[in-house]
Scaffold this motif. Structure first.
Motif, PDB file in Angstrom:
ATOM      1  N   ILE A  13       3.785   3.888   1.853  1.00 33.96           N
ATOM      2  CA  ILE A  13       3.049   3.220   2.923  1.00 33.96           C
ATOM      3  C   ILE A  13       2.168   2.175   2.242  1.00 33.96           C
ATOM      4  O   ILE A  13       1.280   2.519   1.462  1.00 33.96           O
ATOM      5  CB  ILE A  13       2.176   4.207   3.717  1.00 33.96           C
ATOM      6  CG1 ILE A  13       3.009   5.360   4.261  1.00 33.96           C
ATOM      7  CG2 ILE A  13       1.440   3.478   4.836  1.00 33.96           C
ATOM      8  CD1 ILE A  13       2.191   6.499   4.838  1.00 33.96           C
ATOM      9  N   PHE A  61       6.208   0.970   6.255  1.00 33.96           N
ATOM     10  CA  PHE A  61       6.847   2.098   5.603  1.00 33.96           C
ATOM     11  C   PHE A  61       8.012   1.528   4.790  1.00 33.96           C
ATOM     12  O   PHE A  61       8.801   0.734   5.316  1.00 33.96           O
ATOM     13  CB  PHE A  61       7.394   3.099   6.627  1.00 33.96           C
ATOM     14  CG  PHE A  61       6.338   3.790   7.436  1.00 33.96           C
ATOM     15  CD1 PHE A  61       5.544   4.782   6.881  1.00 33.96           C
ATOM     16  CD2 PHE A  61       6.147   3.461   8.768  1.00 33.96           C
ATOM     17  CE1 PHE A  61       4.583   5.435   7.628  1.00 33.96           C
ATOM     18  CE2 PHE A  61       5.183   4.111   9.532  1.00 33.96           C
ATOM     19  CZ  PHE A  61       4.392   5.100   8.957  1.00 33.96           C
ATOM     20  N   TRP A  81       5.781  11.044   2.115  1.00 33.28           N
ATOM     21  CA  TRP A  81       5.161   9.760   2.390  1.00 33.28           C
ATOM     22  C   TRP A  81       3.898   9.669   1.535  1.00 33.28           C
ATOM     23  O   TRP A  81       3.111  10.617   1.484  1.00 33.28           O
ATOM     24  CB  TRP A  81       4.774   9.644   3.864  1.00 33.28           C
ATOM     25  CG  TRP A  81       5.927   9.480   4.808  1.00 33.28           C
ATOM     26  CD1 TRP A  81       6.409   8.311   5.312  1.00 33.28           C
ATOM     27  CD2 TRP A  81       6.728  10.504   5.409  1.00 33.28           C
ATOM     28  NE1 TRP A  81       7.458   8.545   6.166  1.00 33.28           N
ATOM     29  CE2 TRP A  81       7.674   9.880   6.250  1.00 33.28           C
ATOM     30  CE3 TRP A  81       6.735  11.894   5.301  1.00 33.28           C
ATOM     31  CZ2 TRP A  81       8.600  10.591   6.987  1.00 33.28           C
ATOM     32  CZ3 TRP A  81       7.672  12.606   6.029  1.00 33.28           C
ATOM     33  CH2 TRP A  81       8.593  11.962   6.862  1.00 33.28           C
ATOM     34  N   ASN A 117       0.530   7.207   0.841  1.00 31.35           N
ATOM     35  CA  ASN A 117      -0.232   6.056   1.317  1.00 31.35           C
ATOM     36  C   ASN A 117      -0.764   5.266   0.119  1.00 31.35           C
ATOM     37  O   ASN A 117      -1.662   5.710  -0.579  1.00 31.35           O
ATOM     38  CB  ASN A 117      -1.395   6.498   2.210  1.00 31.35           C
ATOM     39  CG  ASN A 117      -2.128   5.304   2.805  1.00 31.35           C
ATOM     40  OD1 ASN A 117      -1.708   4.165   2.667  1.00 31.35           O
ATOM     41  ND2 ASN A 117      -3.231   5.572   3.475  1.00 31.35           N
ATOM     42  N   VAL A 120       1.587   9.780   9.817  1.00 34.41           N
ATOM     43  CA  VAL A 120       3.041   9.819   9.985  1.00 34.41           C
ATOM     44  C   VAL A 120       3.284  10.775  11.147  1.00 34.41           C
ATOM     45  O   VAL A 120       2.950  11.954  11.059  1.00 34.41           O
ATOM     46  CB  VAL A 120       3.746  10.330   8.712  1.00 34.41           C
ATOM     47  CG1 VAL A 120       5.247  10.390   8.933  1.00 34.41           C
ATOM     48  CG2 VAL A 120       3.397   9.459   7.510  1.00 34.41           C
ATOM     49  N   SER A 147       1.247  14.146  10.522  1.00 36.17           N
ATOM     50  CA  SER A 147       0.305  14.312   9.421  1.00 36.17           C
ATOM     51  C   SER A 147      -1.119  14.115   9.912  1.00 36.17           C
ATOM     52  O   SER A 147      -1.345  13.583  11.001  1.00 36.17           O
ATOM     53  CB  SER A 147       0.593  13.281   8.315  1.00 36.17           C
ATOM     54  OG  SER A 147       0.161  11.984   8.722  1.00 36.17           O
ATOM     55  N   TYR A 158       9.814   7.738  13.527  1.00 35.72           N
ATOM     56  CA  TYR A 158       8.403   8.072  13.365  1.00 35.72           C
ATOM     57  C   TYR A 158       7.566   6.800  13.371  1.00 35.72           C
ATOM     58  O   TYR A 158       8.104   5.682  13.317  1.00 35.72           O
ATOM     59  CB  TYR A 158       8.177   8.884  12.080  1.00 35.72           C
ATOM     60  CG  TYR A 158       8.522   8.138  10.811  1.00 35.72           C
ATOM     61  CD1 TYR A 158       7.559   7.387  10.143  1.00 35.72           C
ATOM     62  CD2 TYR A 158       9.806   8.173  10.283  1.00 35.72           C
ATOM     63  CE1 TYR A 158       7.875   6.691   8.985  1.00 35.72           C
ATOM     64  CE2 TYR A 158      10.121   7.485   9.126  1.00 35.72           C
ATOM     65  CZ  TYR A 158       9.153   6.742   8.482  1.00 35.72           C
ATOM     66  OH  TYR A 158       9.461   6.047   7.337  1.00 35.72           O
ATOM     67  N   CYS A 183       3.116   5.277  12.733  1.00 36.34           N
ATOM     68  CA  CYS A 183       1.724   5.543  12.355  1.00 36.34           C
ATOM     69  C   CYS A 183       0.927   5.655  13.646  1.00 36.34           C
ATOM     70  O   CYS A 183       0.936   4.733  14.461  1.00 36.34           O
ATOM     71  CB  CYS A 183       1.174   4.413  11.484  1.00 36.34           C
ATOM     72  SG  CYS A 183      -0.612   4.561  11.153  1.00 36.34           S
TER      73      CYS A 183
END
Length: 159
Positions: free
Chosen positions: A84, A89, A104, A106, A114, A123, A144, A146
């Motif tokens: 990320i 992504f 994932w 960041n 996520v 998340s 998916y 954010c």
């Protein structure tokens, strides 16, 4: 100077509404459920919403530290990482086999989440260098996004 009682009522209610909105936004943690706590580094934390009617939904695991990987799993997980960064992504679409764990990470300087559009995983807010992992146990497509920046999207294809 004397104020009209109705004016005071409006001002007082407006101030209360602003205080409520500010408090609510702080408690929600930037788009995450308030029941989810952020974990300290090295401590696992569950970050999944309860599954829907499909009881064979994929299992998930959220970790704040990937140091527990063995050398063999580190090679495999490198191929199953999504970065990320810069509000994207990368890769945006990833095809993996059943049983793969996706992580994932960041790398951005702002928090991101996520969240599966089907509510199978979600998340907590991930700060810089925080990680979230999910194991896909069933085939299918898993779009998916954010939850903080909804224009950020991606897809996992499990075959």
């Amino acid at each position: 100077m004397r104020y009209h009682p109705k004016s005071l009522f409006i001002v007082r209610n407006a101030a209360a509404l602003v205080a409520l909105l500010v408090t609510g936004s702080l408690l929600t943690g930037c788009g995450t459920d308030s029941g989810h706590a952020t974990s300290a580094p090295g401590i696992s934390a569950s970050a999944i919403d309860s599954p829907g009617p499909n009881t064979s939904s994929p299992s998930q695991q959220a970790t704040a530290d990937a140091g527990a990987n063995t050398p063999d799993s580190a090679e495999t997980s490198a191929a199953h990482q999504i970065k990320i960064d810069n509000f994207t992504f990368s890769p945006q679409t990833l095809t993996v086999p059943v049983g793969a764990t996706i992580t994932w990470i960041n790398r951005d300087d702002v928090p991101h989440t996520v969240a599966d559009t089907g509510k199978r995983f979600k998340s907590v807010a991930l700060d810089t260098d925080d990680k979230f992992s999910f194991t896909f146990t069933t085939p299918g497509e898993f779009p998916y996004f954010c939850g903080i920046h909804t224009h950020m999207t991606g897809k996992i294809i499990v075959k």
